[in-house]
Design a protein around this motif. Sequence first.
Motif, PDB file in Angstrom:
ATOM      1  N   LEU A  22     -23.102 -67.290  -1.679  1.00 38.98           N
ATOM      2  CA  LEU A  22     -25.044 -66.722  -1.954  1.00 38.98           C
ATOM      3  C   LEU A  22     -25.442 -66.587  -2.951  1.00 38.98           C
ATOM      4  O   LEU A  22     -26.769 -67.391  -3.396  1.00 38.98           O
ATOM      5  CB  LEU A  22     -25.397 -65.592  -0.524  1.00 38.98           C
ATOM      6  CG  LEU A  22     -25.738 -66.231   0.806  1.00 38.98           C
ATOM      7  CD1 LEU A  22     -25.714 -64.576   1.776  1.00 38.98           C
ATOM      8  CD2 LEU A  22     -26.104 -67.827   1.122  1.00 38.98           C
ATOM      9  N   GLY A  23     -24.149 -66.146  -3.850  1.00 35.41           N
ATOM     10  CA  GLY A  23     -25.074 -66.209  -5.053  1.00 35.41           C
ATOM     11  C   GLY A  23     -24.870 -67.275  -6.235  1.00 35.41           C
ATOM     12  O   GLY A  23     -25.349 -67.195  -7.140  1.00 35.41           O
ATOM     13  N   GLU A  24     -24.546 -68.083  -6.246  1.00 35.38           N
ATOM     14  CA  GLU A  24     -24.327 -69.406  -7.125  1.00 35.38           C
ATOM     15  C   GLU A  24     -25.295 -69.634  -7.089  1.00 35.38           C
ATOM     16  O   GLU A  24     -26.544 -70.907  -7.577  1.00 35.38           O
ATOM     17  CB  GLU A  24     -23.455 -70.618  -5.976  1.00 35.38           C
ATOM     18  CG  GLU A  24     -22.492 -70.470  -5.701  1.00 35.38           C
ATOM     19  CD  GLU A  24     -21.043 -71.181  -5.103  1.00 35.38           C
ATOM     20  OE1 GLU A  24     -21.583 -72.419  -4.893  1.00 35.38           O
ATOM     21  OE2 GLU A  24     -19.884 -71.699  -5.655  1.00 35.38           O
ATOM     22  N   ASP A  25     -26.423 -69.667  -5.722  1.00 36.66           N
ATOM     23  CA  ASP A  25     -27.748 -70.349  -5.865  1.00 36.66           C
ATOM     24  C   ASP A  25     -29.307 -69.432  -6.034  1.00 36.66           C
ATOM     25  O   ASP A  25     -30.359 -69.566  -5.176  1.00 36.66           O
ATOM     26  CB  ASP A  25     -28.660 -70.780  -4.505  1.00 36.66           C
ATOM     27  CG  ASP A  25     -27.362 -72.430  -4.326  1.00 36.66           C
ATOM     28  OD1 ASP A  25     -27.247 -73.070  -5.496  1.00 36.66           O
ATOM     29  OD2 ASP A  25     -26.871 -73.209  -3.492  1.00 36.66           O
ATOM     30  N   LEU A  26     -28.680 -68.338  -6.441  1.00 33.66           N
ATOM     31  CA  LEU A  26     -29.374 -67.319  -6.425  1.00 33.66           C
ATOM     32  C   LEU A  26     -30.297 -67.166  -8.000  1.00 33.66           C
ATOM     33  O   LEU A  26     -29.287 -67.414  -8.821  1.00 33.66           O
ATOM     34  CB  LEU A  26     -29.454 -65.889  -6.578  1.00 33.66           C
ATOM     35  CG  LEU A  26     -29.527 -65.056  -5.852  1.00 33.66           C
ATOM     36  CD1 LEU A  26     -30.431 -64.769  -5.034  1.00 33.66           C
ATOM     37  CD2 LEU A  26     -28.384 -63.094  -5.920  1.00 33.66           C
ATOM     38  N   PHE A  27     -31.303 -67.543  -7.741  1.00 30.86           N
ATOM     39  CA  PHE A  27     -31.847 -66.479  -8.994  1.00 30.86           C
ATOM     40  C   PHE A  27     -32.833 -65.488  -9.167  1.00 30.86           C
ATOM     41  O   PHE A  27     -33.301 -65.128  -8.389  1.00 30.86           O
ATOM     42  CB  PHE A  27     -33.107 -67.512  -8.686  1.00 30.86           C
ATOM     43  CG  PHE A  27     -34.075 -67.762 -10.395  1.00 30.86           C
ATOM     44  CD1 PHE A  27     -34.006 -68.488 -11.201  1.00 30.86           C
ATOM     45  CD2 PHE A  27     -35.533 -67.080 -10.250  1.00 30.86           C
ATOM     46  CE1 PHE A  27     -34.181 -68.911 -12.578  1.00 30.86           C
ATOM     47  CE2 PHE A  27     -36.150 -67.159 -11.381  1.00 30.86           C
ATOM     48  CZ  PHE A  27     -35.706 -68.068 -13.001  1.00 30.86           C
ATOM     49  N   ALA A  28     -31.909 -65.136  -9.948  1.00 26.08           N
ATOM     50  CA  ALA A  28     -32.242 -63.684 -10.715  1.00 26.08           C
ATOM     51  C   ALA A  28     -32.248 -63.091 -11.579  1.00 26.08           C
ATOM     52  O   ALA A  28     -31.811 -62.723 -12.640  1.00 26.08           O
ATOM     53  CB  ALA A  28     -31.440 -62.691  -9.904  1.00 26.08           C
ATOM     54  N   GLU A  29     -34.230 -63.201 -11.672  1.00 31.28           N
ATOM     55  CA  GLU A  29     -34.286 -63.123 -13.589  1.00 31.28           C
ATOM     56  C   GLU A  29     -35.646 -62.309 -14.224  1.00 31.28           C
ATOM     57  O   GLU A  29     -36.407 -62.042 -13.057  1.00 31.28           O
ATOM     58  CB  GLU A  29     -34.400 -64.735 -14.510  1.00 31.28           C
ATOM     59  CG  GLU A  29     -33.414 -65.604 -14.358  1.00 31.28           C
ATOM     60  CD  GLU A  29     -32.401 -65.453 -15.125  1.00 31.28           C
ATOM     61  OE1 GLU A  29     -32.672 -64.511 -16.111  1.00 31.28           O
ATOM     62  OE2 GLU A  29     -30.742 -65.885 -14.811  1.00 31.28           O
ATOM     63  N   GLU A  30     -35.611 -62.394 -14.998  1.00 33.81           N
ATOM     64  CA  GLU A  30     -36.942 -61.623 -15.912  1.00 33.81           C
ATOM     65  C   GLU A  30     -38.330 -63.139 -16.121  1.00 33.81           C
ATOM     66  O   GLU A  30     -37.391 -63.246 -16.600  1.00 33.81           O
ATOM     67  CB  GLU A  30     -37.292 -60.950 -16.592  1.00 33.81           C
ATOM     68  CG  GLU A  30     -35.965 -59.409 -15.911  1.00 33.81           C
ATOM     69  CD  GLU A  30     -35.754 -58.312 -17.155  1.00 33.81           C
ATOM     70  OE1 GLU A  30     -35.167 -58.047 -16.658  1.00 33.81           O
ATOM     71  OE2 GLU A  30     -35.802 -59.267 -18.271  1.00 33.81           O
ATOM     72  N   ILE A  31     -39.301 -63.368 -15.534  1.00 34.05           N
ATOM     73  CA  ILE A  31     -39.603 -63.877 -16.034  1.00 34.05           C
ATOM     74  C   ILE A  31     -41.461 -63.437 -16.422  1.00 34.05           C
ATOM     75  O   ILE A  31     -41.783 -62.154 -15.758  1.00 34.05           O
ATOM     76  CB  ILE A  31     -40.386 -64.975 -14.954  1.00 34.05           C
ATOM     77  CG1 ILE A  31     -41.282 -64.500 -13.221  1.00 34.05           C
ATOM     78  CG2 ILE A  31     -38.888 -65.716 -14.032  1.00 34.05           C
ATOM     79  CD1 ILE A  31     -41.848 -65.645 -12.432  1.00 34.05           C
ATOM     80  N   CYS A  32     -42.423 -64.463 -16.949  1.00 31.01           N
ATOM     81  CA  CYS A  32     -43.252 -63.557 -17.980  1.00 31.01           C
ATOM     82  C   CYS A  32     -44.739 -64.958 -16.721  1.00 31.01           C
ATOM     83  O   CYS A  32     -43.901 -65.981 -17.234  1.00 31.01           O
ATOM     84  CB  CYS A  32     -43.408 -63.929 -19.531  1.00 31.01           C
ATOM     85  SG  CYS A  32     -44.871 -62.899 -19.659  1.00 31.01           S
ATOM     86  N   LEU A  33     -45.540 -64.006 -17.090  1.00 34.55           N
ATOM     87  CA  LEU A  33     -46.787 -65.236 -16.459  1.00 34.55           C
ATOM     88  C   LEU A  33     -48.143 -64.934 -17.047  1.00 34.55           C
ATOM     89  O   LEU A  33     -48.701 -63.645 -17.280  1.00 34.55           O
ATOM     90  CB  LEU A  33     -47.134 -64.788 -14.638  1.00 34.55           C
ATOM     91  CG  LEU A  33     -45.727 -64.999 -13.833  1.00 34.55           C
ATOM     92  CD1 LEU A  33     -46.024 -65.227 -12.453  1.00 34.55           C
ATOM     93  CD2 LEU A  33     -45.581 -66.264 -14.335  1.00 34.55           C
ATOM     94  N   LYS A  34     -48.750 -65.734 -17.394  1.00 34.87           N
ATOM     95  CA  LYS A  34     -49.914 -65.253 -17.854  1.00 34.87           C
ATOM     96  C   LYS A  34     -51.082 -65.205 -16.876  1.00 34.87           C
ATOM     97  O   LYS A  34     -50.609 -65.701 -15.236  1.00 34.87           O
ATOM     98  CB  LYS A  34     -50.161 -66.656 -18.703  1.00 34.87           C
ATOM     99  CG  LYS A  34     -48.904 -67.225 -19.924  1.00 34.87           C
ATOM    100  CD  LYS A  34     -49.209 -66.180 -20.935  1.00 34.87           C
ATOM    101  CE  LYS A  34     -48.442 -66.833 -22.163  1.00 34.87           C
ATOM    102  NZ  LYS A  34     -48.119 -65.963 -22.821  1.00 34.87           N
ATOM    103  N   PRO A  35     -52.260 -64.493 -17.093  1.00 36.38           N
ATOM    104  CA  PRO A  35     -52.925 -64.686 -15.989  1.00 36.38           C
ATOM    105  C   PRO A  35     -53.688 -65.822 -15.424  1.00 36.38           C
ATOM    106  O   PRO A  35     -54.179 -65.641 -14.648  1.00 36.38           O
ATOM    107  CB  PRO A  35     -54.024 -64.086 -16.861  1.00 36.38           C
ATOM    108  CG  PRO A  35     -53.620 -63.468 -18.434  1.00 36.38           C
ATOM    109  CD  PRO A  35     -52.679 -64.195 -18.577  1.00 36.38           C
ATOM    110  N   ALA A  36     -53.122 -67.267 -16.232  1.00 36.19           N
ATOM    111  CA  ALA A  36     -53.896 -68.119 -15.107  1.00 36.19           C
ATOM    112  C   ALA A  36     -52.374 -67.980 -14.104  1.00 36.19           C
ATOM    113  O   ALA A  36     -52.955 -69.912 -13.264  1.00 36.19           O
ATOM    114  CB  ALA A  36     -53.930 -69.172 -16.442  1.00 36.19           C
TER     115      ALA A  36
END
Length: 442
Positions: A369-383
């Motif tokens: 299941l981990g092959e398709d796992l997206f586990a990351e830190e992302i940055c979002l703008k207020p928009a």
Amino acid sequence: MFFERPTNNSEHQQRAETAILVHIDFPEGVNREDLNEFRELVISAGAEPLDLITAKRSTPDPKTFIGLGKVDEIREMLQLYDCQLVMFNHSLSPSQERNLEKALECRVVDRTGLILDIFAQRARTHEGKLQVELAQLQHQSTRLVRGWTHLERQQGGIGSRGAGESQLETDRRLVRNRVSQIHKRLEKVRAQRDQGRRARQRSSIPTVAIVGYTNAGKSTLFNALTTSEVYAADQLFATLDPTLRRHQVDDIGEVVLADTVGFIRHLPHKLVEAFRATLQEAADADLLMHVIDCAAEERDSNIEQVELVLAEIEADEVPQLRVYNKIDLLEHGEARIDRDDQGNPTAVWLSAREREGFELLNQAIAELLGEDLFAEEICLKPADAKLRAMLYDMGAIREERYADNGDMLLQIRMQRQDFRRALARSGLDEQRFLPQAKEVWE
């Protein structure tokens, strides 16, 4: 011995119905059936086999399936035992069944009718009962005209018990009306099941469906992994109604385990159609756990039959992990993981009863299941607030912080496909997130 009956089973003895069994030994091919499996089916249905008639044929007789000589032999045995039921380890055409009942003047039940009877006894939920009734009606619709008239007065009994029996006394129009009503009710059930399935997808919880040949130990494994109390017994079709439970897997989090109905060789097509809504759990799963009785003599044949049913319900493309259960019955059975040339898990050997090899199973599930796992830190703008709201709705955000400039720093964990779908709905590009997150955190 073939007719050795289980001991300490008062319930079986109370409902036992005597029967003469018939098994024809055909060459390898579509008509060939397993005699030991026939015994298990008969016992599961609650019958008491009095005697067994066997023969060898290259092809079935078009009128009676077994030929006139064997018909005479069965008639003599019925008189000897004063028995009124003959059970075949083969599927009979409506005309063959009518011809046999006319010649033998008793009730004749083929393999399909026997399996349907077991399903009628085991169904517990409203959906399960509806599905069994639908399969029974579809099977009986071609058998409404019977040669042996006492069947119209027969109440219950193997091959004719359960919902739908009264339809034998009605015409085809009433059967069609009832089938239409059941289809409408099942559509509502399917809509509810689909709604629950979509909710799990929105929350990004992977689903692992447990499939396999009947009596392979699926429910025992399910209970051991989830500490549930799903009915599990050493008998065919102990589980009919699907059960969903959450299970914790390291590095993945929660997954939903789905225990499904067991498969069998030559599973009646109408039964597959009727249980399609239930089996859809397997087709829509992220991973299939194919549980196999590694100590069974017919192990390879059973695997082949399961693969055929998976193809019929269009679940053969779902990633699969084979689980070889009951290693405690092998002389030198040890828990282990089998891997392919790329190092990916392909099979796990374990014992559900002895709870041996569970850590290896969880490890294999996590890797697949981990092959398709997206586990990351992302940055979002207020928009990007729309994406943030969607990720919260999907339960994908594990941690949230704010940078000095007002950017939102999110640690997310979800299926990569779901992340891409969320990005597409938000009109954002996946590539902009991966390199920026670490820099902002630092």
